[in-house]
Design an enzyme around this catalytic site. Structure first.
Site, mmCIF file in Angstrom:
data_model
loop_
_atom_site.group_PDB
_atom_site.id
_atom_site.type_symbol
_atom_site.label_atom_id
_atom_site.label_comp_id
_atom_site.label_asym_id
_atom_site.label_seq_id
_atom_site.Cartn_x
_atom_site.Cartn_y
_atom_site.Cartn_z
ATOM 1 N N ARG A 151 21.004 31.357 32.574
ATOM 2 C CA ARG A 151 22.078 31.599 31.593
ATOM 3 C C ARG A 151 23.276 32.248 32.278
ATOM 4 N NH1 ARG A 151 22.455 35.912 28.479
ATOM 5 N NH2 ARG A 151 20.212 36.222 28.352
ATOM 6 N N ASP A 158 43.183 21.326 24.932
ATOM 7 C CA ASP A 158 42.030 20.424 24.954
ATOM 8 C C ASP A 158 42.484 19.137 25.643
ATOM 9 O OD1 ASP A 158 40.066 18.500 24.391
ATOM 10 O OD2 ASP A 158 39.556 19.397 22.462
ATOM 11 N N TYR A 170 41.190 17.806 16.817
ATOM 12 C CA TYR A 170 39.807 17.316 16.729
ATOM 13 C C TYR A 170 39.151 17.998 15.515
ATOM 14 C CZ TYR A 170 34.946 16.534 17.866
ATOM 15 O OH TYR A 170 33.626 16.175 17.810
ATOM 16 N N LYS A 209 32.525 13.215 26.838
ATOM 17 C CA LYS A 209 33.357 12.017 26.724
ATOM 18 C C LYS A 209 33.674 11.459 28.120
ATOM 19 C CE LYS A 209 33.156 13.317 22.433
ATOM 20 N NZ LYS A 209 34.167 14.147 21.809
HETATM 21 C C1 LIG Z 1 34.220 15.360 21.089
HETATM 22 C C2 LIG Z 1 35.350 16.300 21.177
HETATM 23 C C3 LIG Z 1 35.176 17.697 21.100
HETATM 24 C C4 LIG Z 1 33.810 18.308 20.853
HETATM 25 O O1 LIG Z 1 32.960 18.079 21.915
HETATM 26 P P1 LIG Z 1 31.349 18.037 21.809
HETATM 27 O O2 LIG Z 1 30.918 17.771 23.194
HETATM 28 O O3 LIG Z 1 31.003 16.954 20.831
HETATM 29 O O4 LIG Z 1 30.924 19.366 21.295
HETATM 30 C C5 LIG Z 1 36.278 18.510 21.227
HETATM 31 N N1 LIG Z 1 37.513 17.991 21.406
HETATM 32 C C6 LIG Z 1 37.725 16.670 21.463
HETATM 33 C C7 LIG Z 1 39.115 16.174 21.654
HETATM 34 C C8 LIG Z 1 36.671 15.771 21.363
HETATM 35 O O5 LIG Z 1 36.890 14.453 21.425
#
Ligand SMILES: *Cc1c(COP(=O)(O)O)cnc(C)c1O
Length: 398
Positions: free
Chosen positions: A61, A186, A114, A211
């Site tokens: 952790r 982000d 998001y 992603k």
């Molecule tokens: C999918 C996504 C998230 C969240 O990510 P997870 O891995 O599903 O927790 C945050 N921001 C954007 C732009 C995303 O596409």
């Protein structure tokens, strides 16, 4: 290595303590998977020292060599001082927000966010006394006007979902910096191959590694990268306490995916731009948005921030509205109806009938979504196979 077992050790003991080969004269070509969560020490002093050192490994952790390799790799790609890896993108976003905020704090955030992030901000406001002011994400004066003495952060997305609007990061981050407010971006949709927000004034960059970074729909992950080491140390402290850290196997899969990110994103961006151009001329399509295609509302900003490509996401409005959107996503055969994005496979989504089904027409419009809006996350398949598939599905949706 642990001390040698006494020679008298019985099978029950030998079975538990299998020897580990030492590699001499060669090295593993890839990063090894250190799945074990705990590390053994030779001396009490060495373990005591490890508690104080951010680079020692004692309990996963607090740090794991495979996870650390991923953090270093993404920090380098983003041009950052350091990174902290998480179990998911939402883990990263929550940790960064909670690390920067305290009760009574204020956030300035872009309106089109998001969905998961929007839900967290709403919850922070309702339950923890944090105030949020939403801005368009394109106007630095609007940010200046929204800032207050207790503003703790400006929150933006490089490319917004599902509208593909592109934030003017340099102008907005500069406005926040004048007031001593850090900017969090982000960068999931762009990836560090297309945009490095720190070069444009961001202080912290977050990713859903699920992603583009990992890219193969087989792992959940998140990562936050930091322009300066002090902020990294501060957020890392929260991350270790909160415990939303990365499993080593997830980090290992993400590292494997990362090796082909440049090739994937190049193909995905090129195919997305090509398909966007063809879609714009289709009679079933009322409007198409892709940052690299002329006519996009932020085309000028995108040309500055995303010179290597506009990413793999295309958003389109079908002339047939809600019914056409539904027909289209059920008619595709190469593409899959799926909520995620950034995968090697092409994915389609119809927000009005799925992710945003609770919203009425007015609320949809406020989020920049029409009843016939479809989101396409373009994969790495042959672009002509993708076009044939989209074309036949569009014809059914006419
Ligand atoms: C999918 C996504 C998230 C969240 O990510 P997870 O891995 O599903 O927790 C945050 N921001 C954007 C732009 C995303 O596409």
């Amino acid at each position: 290595m642990s001390a040698e077992l006494p020679e008298t050790s019985r099978p029950e003991t030998l079975a538990v303590h299998s020897p580990q080969p030492e590699i001499r004269g060669s090295r593993p070509l890839g990063v090894p998977l250190h799945q074990g969560h705990v590390f053994a020490f030779e001396s009490a002093d060495a373990l005591a020292e490890a508690f104080e050192s951010p680079d020692a490994f004692l309990y996963s952790r607090m740090g794991n060599p495979t996870v650390r390799a991923l953090e270093t790799a993404v920090a380098r790609l983003e041009g950052a001082a350091d990174a902290q890896s998480y179990a998911s993108g939402m883990g990263a976003i929550n940790s960064v927000l909670l690390g920067l905020l305290s009760t009574g704090g204020h956030i300035v955030a872009q309106r089109c966010l998001y969905g998961g992030t929007y839900a967290v901000l709403t919850d922070l406001a309702a339950r923890w006394g944090v105030e949020v002011t939403y801005v368009s994400g394109t106007d630095a004066d609007e940010v200046r006007a929204a800032l207050r003495p207790h503003t703790r952060l400006l929150y933006l997305e490089t490319i917004a979902n599902p509208t593909t609007r592109v934030s003017d990061l340099p102008a907005l981050a500069a406005a926040a910096r004048e007031a001593g407010v850090p900017t969090v971006v982000d960068n999931t949709f762009a990836s560090p191959l297309l945009c490095r927000p720190i070069e444009h004034g961001a202080d912290i960059v977050v990713h859903s590694a699920t992603k583009y970074l990992a890219g193969h729909a087989d792992v959940l992950g998140g990562i936050a990268v930091f322009k300066d080491v002090d902020m990294h140390r501060r957020i890392r402290h929260h991350a270790v306490e909160q415990g939303a850290v990365t499993d080593p196997f997830a980090a290992w899969l993400t590292l494997r995916g990362l090796q082909t990110l440049p090739l994937r994103i190049e193909r995905q961006s090129a195919s997305a731009a090509e398909l966007a151009g063809r879609l714009a001329a289709h009679p079933a399509v009322a409007a198409v948005r892709h940052p690299a295609v002329a006519g996009h509302p932020d085309h000028e900003v995108a040309a500055r921030l995303l010179p290597k490509g506009g990413g793999g996401v295309v958003s389109l409005d079908l002339t047939g509205g809600r019914e056409a959107g539904r027909t289209f996503v059920e008619a595709v055969r190469v593409a899959s109806l799926s909520v995620s994005l950034g995968d090697v496979k092409t994915l389609v989504m119809h927000p009005a009938s799925t992710s945003h089904r609770q919203l009425d027409e007015q609320a949809l419009a406020a989020a920049g979504i029409a009843p016939g809006t479809v989101r396409l996350s373009v994969g790495i398949e042959h672009v002509e196979d993708l076009w044939s598939d989209l074309d036949q599905a569009l014809t059914k949706a006419l």
